[in-house]
Each structure stands twice: as C-alpha cells, then as structure tokens.
Design an enzyme around this catalytic site. Structure first.
Site, PDB file in Angstrom:
ATOM      1  N   GLU A   1      -6.126  -8.168  -0.123  1.00 17.82           N
ATOM      2  CA  GLU A   1      -6.846  -7.978   1.135  1.00 17.82           C
ATOM      3  C   GLU A   1      -8.318  -7.706   0.845  1.00 17.82           C
ATOM      4  OE1 GLU A   1      -5.316  -5.011   3.761  1.00 17.82           O
ATOM      5  OE2 GLU A   1      -3.214  -5.597   3.493  1.00 17.82           O
TER       6      GLU A   1
ATOM      7  N   GLU B   1       0.794  -1.230   0.000  1.00 20.57           N
ATOM      8  CA  GLU B   1       0.000   0.000   0.000  1.00 20.57           C
ATOM      9  C   GLU B   1       0.831   1.286   0.000  1.00 20.57           C
ATOM     10  OE1 GLU B   1      -2.783  -0.263   3.246  1.00 20.57           O
ATOM     11  OE2 GLU B   1      -3.994  -1.787   2.256  1.00 20.57           O
TER      12      GLU B   1
END
Length: 748
Positions: A615, A511
């Site tokens: 995720e 991320e």
C-alpha cells in the site's frame, strides 16, 4: 324482333319519299341579340320555304343549306341502290341474313336522318343575305338546284326516322341496363369490401390472441420460477428499497442485475433453497454459472464458477502472459488495491456512514450491519459487491499499465462467526468472479486477508473498530487457531490447478498491530500459517505484514522460508514528523529515504530479503473525511480527537503549523494549480521508482467515492498520476523543485 328493337319494314318507306324542310333564316347582329336593337335598323327577316314541287320559288338557298341538300341526295342515292340489291337477292337469302341487312340499312338511314336533323337548324342560324343581292340571283339558283335534285333523287326512295316513342323506349332500356350493371358492380364491390373486412377482423383477432399468450408467458413464467425457487425467509430477498434502483430488473432475485438463472428451481434441494448457494437468491448473475452445485473444495463452495479457464492473456508487453512465471525480484510488479469492496472502509465509501447521526455509533461495517439488521444488510451489501467493482474495473486497470491487483477480503465471507452481524459468505462468490475477471485481462492477483476472527488491529478497515481479540485477550488463542483453520481451507481451495497461474501472491493477514501484540506470538502464528499453506500444495508467494516495526527490524527474522515476502505500507501522513515536512522535503524523502530503505530491506544481507509495498498513496495530508475514523478530524488541521487523549492531535501539523487547511486537498481537482498538480505527480512517480528497487508496489486504492488523492482512477483523470504506469516522466535523478521558492503555499 330480330335485328333490333327499332327496325322497320323497308316496304312501307315509300310513303315518306318526299320531305320538306322549313328553314328560317335570322339575321343577327355581331354585337348582340336582335331584340336589343332598333327594328328600323335591322334588316327584315325573310322566311324561306323549300319543297320539291316549288320550282319557281324566288328565294335563294343559303350556301350551307345547299351543301347539306347535296350531301343528303348522295346518301339517298346510295341507300336506294342498296335496297335494290337487297330485293334482288331476297329470294335466295336466308331469312335471318335478310333481316340483318334490313336492320343495317335501317340503322344507316336513321343515322343519316339524325345528322340531317342536326345540320338543318345550324343552317337556319346563318345570317340573311342582302335583299337586293338575293333578288338578282334567286331564280337562277333555285332552278339549278331543282334540276340537280330531280336528277339525283329517286322518286321511290324514303327515309324512315325513329319515332319519338321508339327513341324514348330505346333510351329507357339503355338506362335500365346501365342501372342494372351499376347495381351489379355495387353488389360486387360491397361483397369484396365485406370479405376484406372479415379477413382483417380475423387477422386482428389472431394477432391479439398471440400477443396475449406471449404476454402471459412473459409475466407468469418468471413469477412462477421465483415463487418456486425463492424462500421468502432468505435474507437476500428481504429489506427496504436500498437494493432497488437503476440496475433493477434481473438477477436471481428478480430485482437485481443479469439474467435469471437457467437452472430448474426444482433441482435445488430443499435444504439449499433460500441459502447463499441458491442462484435464485443472487442479486447479480453476470458471468456466473447459475447451475446449482453443492460441490466444495476445502469446505469452500465452487458456486458460480465455470468448468474451463484460459491463462493465455498478457496484460502488456512488459510482463509475461499468465501461463508463464512472473520474474519477481527482477521485473517490478505494478499494481493497485481494490479497497473498500469486500470489506468497507469509511473514507472510501462515506455514503454508507454519513447518513446516520453520530449518536447511533455507525462507524464501521460491524456497527453498520448491526444497525441495518440481517434483511437490509443482505440487500445493501450485495448490491455494493455487485456495483462498486465490475468487469470494467479490471479492464481499466489493465489499460492504465498495471499488472497486479490486490484484493482485500474479510473472514466472514469464508468462515463467519454466528454472532457477527456481517453478511455471511455472499462475498465469496464475488471474490471468485473478480479473480476470473482479472484472469480475462491478464492481471495477476494477490489475495489479502484484510480482517481476521477477533480483529488483528482494531482499525475500522478490519471490520470492527476498537477490538483487538486475535492473539490477545480471553479469546485470543481460540481466534488465532480459528484463523489457522481458515487458512487451511483457503490454501486447499486455491491450490487447485485453475489458480496456479493467477493467484501468485497469498497474504496471511493485513497489518497485524505488532506494537500492541506479543511479537513472538505473531511470529509463531506466521510460521505455522506458512507451513499449513505450503503443506496444502499452494505454490504462490506467501506474504506477511511488517506490523509497523520498521523495515530495519526484520533482518534475521523468519528466515529460511522459501517464497516468504515482507509487505510494508508506506505513508507520510500518519507520522507527525513526516507530515510536517515541506512539499520539497516529502519529494526528497520519497526518493532518498524510501529508496534507501527498500534497497536495504530487499537485500538478505542487510535486511529481511524479498520486500514489496502492498500500500502507498500520493496524498501528503490526512485531510480526507473519515480517514482517521468516522467523526474525527485530521492531524493536518489539528482537530484529531480519539477516545485515548494520548493519541489525539490538537495542534496543526502542516509545515509551520499556521493556517493549515484541508480545503484545497479535499476540493475540486479542476481548481488545483498547475504547481500543486506537478508536486502530486512527481511525489507519486518518485515513490514508484523507489519501491521498484525491491519487488514493486500496489497503490491504495483503485477508486473512491470522493477522495481524489486516494483513487488511482481519479488521479489519472486529474493528471496527478501517470497515464501509463510504466511510462513516467520524473525520476529521482532529476533536479527536485523547490516548491516554496516557486510560490506554492505549505498550508495545503
């Protein structure tokens, strides 16, 4: 005297040739003694005297006494004949034999005399006959009896009874012999008992000595090993009581888990003692090779690894065994994250943070370890590494029908910064063991670098909240280069043959916050990292994050890199527009919205190409404490306060914006309604189906302390996730329920 102490000479027996007996016959009543009755009623007592010379005695002998007299006469006759034979043969007989015969004869006479002496008093006790009856028959019977005795009894026979003195002497000698025999027996018994007691004492002494030696070995050997092998200044051996507990008693430190190292502590170089390479500093030694080694590959230690491995395991029939290639893009991967393990995330393990006052500012792993200090950090963090994820975790993941695990790890276990407070390098050993456990159960691994030098997003799950110094700020370029150097080490290490079949996906950085960074800087860094990793011989799929730009914005970017995969994280709770949807609306979006996005992105003609979901979760609220940072609230209830007011949310975000509550989502799943559980299960299965239109998915996360809607393990137990990942009931082609009409509130 030969023949016995009480023998007598037969030649002297003639003077006893006659014997008289005085018999008194008493008549007694059957009802009691005669002294208790009236003398006028009792018959008179008649004395009777019987001798061999009184032939005219007018007294009748009682029948019993008469029978005794006859028996006595017969015995005397036999004894007389025996004495005659003895006299006839005495001239030629041996003196010893003669004496023996005399003794034998004497014993027979003595025995007969004793029997007679007992019988006569018995006869005297017989009741007297009627006086008139005796008078009529007494003379005839006495005369007849005298005739019989005269014809049978020899005149020269005699009975020689033992005298009272001889009998007393005999009895005394017998008593003496018995007492001596008894004393001898007592002495033998005492001697035997004494010997048994001595043997028992010797045995007890020997056993006590052996037990003492064994006890001393048990106590002294481990202590000696620890004293020799441990460096008291080692961080792993310092700190308070938090590392002790139910699992204490083993490991290299002596208060951890597993067996003590088998290595000789003297083989560990002085420079390595007390460091993370020293097995005597390891809290957990289970399934580790505890032989000291300084060997490294790419500058990274191979500590704890065994020299052999086996890639034949197959996790389930839907996927090939490890030693066969996984058909990515054709067979969807179904996996789960091991979040909160090697890098802390407050909402996963809130117990690390909720014990501290807010004023202390303990909000992430950086501030936590800084507050604890090096010694206590070593104990607290290594115990967490050893207990939060275990071999059983991988076994349960395989049993749930999953086939991949994504393991987030931070830079400080690989290339720590000296000024950082984190526990350096120790987590590397646990990462390597986790890979081996995944191998054992046939699970393929995606490595995910979750934290990078300088910080790539400034969120708490990167280790340090609020800091974004990677490709940004004064040290941004230096941190970027340092992160590339680290990838050079990592890719060299995992290019070893032992990892070819198990490390099938390699993540560059988790991320990166591209909305706050220069996009081209991130793209260039990604391209450089790809070339570096491939150049070191790592053939795994290389994964990079979408940076929250949106899947549609990646078409045409970073094209031409073989095996490069785009990773997107899909949630509906961090976006105000999505979190405010109804339950039915969220389920429809999971099917149609995400399904369309994934199919489009996975097609190189319409999107980037190979796309996976690294995720996702089933939670449709952001209610879990610490999810949005320690000490902050939620969008759902409208109490999310950030230092930046523009990022805060002060209006409830549930559908309708009224009475939004976190009580039910954060409550006990046993109290959830069947309708609410049905929604959560269908919402998760709809996402799984949509994400499998691309390369597949990995759920965030396997387990948490409290957050049920974020734990795959707890969701399976609660019935809100499929028991087997590839056996699902709901599909997006099924009718989607209208939960509002069915009566489920939109306030939770």
């Amino acid at each position: 005297m030969a023949g016995g102490r009480h023998s007598r000479n037969p030649s002297n027996s003639r003077e006893y040739s006659r014997r008289s007996a005085h018999i008194r016959l008493d008549s007694r009543s059957r009802s009691g003694r005669g002294s208790d009755r009236d003398p006028s009623v009792d018959p008179p007592r008649i004395p009777v005297l019987i001798t061999d010379d009184d032939d005219d005695e007018d007294i009748r002998t009682p029948p019993h006494a008469r029978r005794l007299s006859q028996s006595r006469a017969r015995r005397l006759s036999r004894e007389q004949r025996e004495r005659e034979r003895e006299r006839n043969s005495s001239a030629n007989a041996n003196p010893t034999q003669t004496q023996t015969r005399r003794n034998s004869s004497h014993r027979r006479r003595s025995s007969a005399t004793r029997r007679e002496s007992v019988a006569i008093p018995a006869a005297a006790a017989l009741p007297a006959a009627d006086e008139s009856h005796r008078a009529s028959r007494s003379s005839k019977l006495l005369e007849k009896d005298r005739d019989r005795r005269s014809s049978r009894l020899p005149t020269d026979s005699a009975i020689i009874p033992l005298s009272e003195e001889s009998l007393a002497a005999f009895n005394k000698e017998e008593e003496y012999r018995r007492s001596r025999a008894l004393k001898r027996e007592e002495r033998r018994e005492k001697k035997t008992m004494g010997e048994l007691k001595r043997r028992k004492r010797r045995s007890c002494c020997i056993l006590c000595a052996v037990a003492f030696v064994i006890l001393m070995i048990i106590i002294l050997v481990p202590v000696g090993v620890l004293v020799i092998g441990k460096n008291n200044s080692s961080p792993a051996n310092a700190g308070g009581n938090e590392a002790s507990g139910a699992n204490s008693g083993g490991g290299g430190t002596g208060n951890g888990i597993g067996k003590a190292p088998t290595a000789n502590p003297n083989t560990i170089p002085t420079a390595a003692k007390g460091t993370y390479l020293d097995p005597f500093t390891w809290y957990d030694t289970r399934d580790f090779n505890t032989t000291y080694t300084s060997a490294a590959v790419g500058g990274l230690s191979i500590m704890g690894l065994n020299s052999s491995w086996d890639d034949s395991a197959q996790v389930n029939p839907n996927v090939p065994p490890l030693n066969k290639p996984f058909p990515y893009g054709k067979t969807p991967m179904r996996g789960v994250n091991l979040g909160g393990w090697l890098v802390l995330e407050p909402f996963i393990t809130p117990s690390f943070f909720n014990k501290y006052d807010k004023s202390l500012g303990v909000v992430d792993e950086y501030t936590l370890t800084k507050y604890l200090g090096a010694k206590q950090t070593a104990q607290v963090m290594e115990k967490h590494y050893a207990t939060f994820i275990t071999e059983q975790t991988f076994q349960e993941i395989a049993a749930a029908g999953l086939d991949h695990v994504r393991i987030p790890y931070p830079y400080w276990i690989v290339d720590p910064v000296s000024t950082d407070p984190y526990l350096p390098r120790v987590g590397w050993r646990y990462l390597l063991r986790g890979i081996e456990w995944a191998r054992k159960y046939g699970l393929r691994v995606k490595l995910d670098l979750h934290s990078i030098q300088g910080g790539q997003n400034g969120w708490n799950h990167s280790g340090r909240q609020g800091v974004l110094n990677w490709l940004n700020g004064t040290d941004g370029a230096a941190n970027a280069q340092r992160s590339l150097d680290m990838h050079g080490q990592l890719s060299t290490f995992f290019a070893q043959p032992r990892y070819k079949n198990i490390i099938t996906m390699y993540g560059l950085v988790n991320e990166p916050r591209m909305t706050a960074l220069v996009l081209n800087d991130v793209l260039n860094w990604t391209a450089n990292a790809y070339e570096l990793v491939r150049g070191n011989g790592l053939d795994a799929k290389i994964v990079f994050g979408d940076g929250f730009l949106g899947l549609e914005n990646w078409k045409g970017r970073l094209s031409g890199y073989d095996g490069l995969v785009l990773d997107v994280h899909q949630y509906v709770i961090f976006n105000i527009g999505q979190i405010a949807q109804t339950h039915t609306g969220k389920l429809q979006f999971a099917c149609s919205g995400w399904g369309t996005q994934m199919a489009q992105s996975n097609d190189p003609t319409t999107g980037f190409g190979p796309t996976m979901v690294g995720e996702f979760g089933q939670a449709d609220t952001d209610c879990v404490p610490y999810l949005n940072n320690v000490g902050t609230g939620s969008r759902w209830e409208g109490n999310l306060i950030f230092p930046d007011p523009s990022a805060s949310v002060t209006t409830p975000s549930c559908h309708g914006g009224v009475n939004c509550s976190c009580d039910v989502p954060n409550g006990d799943p046993a109290k959830w309604s069947a309708l609410y559980k049905d929604f959560l299960l269908k919402f998760a299965e709809a996402q799984m189906e949509s994400f499998e239109l691309a390369w597949g998915w990995m759920y965030w996360t396997w387990d948490t302390e409290d957050a049920v809607q974020w734990s795959y393990k707890k969701g399976v137990a609660a019935g809100t996730l499929p028991q087997i990942a590839y056996e699902r009931n709901f599909t997006c082609s099924d009718p989607i329920p209208d939960y509002g009409i069915l009566g489920m509130p939109e306030t939770f």
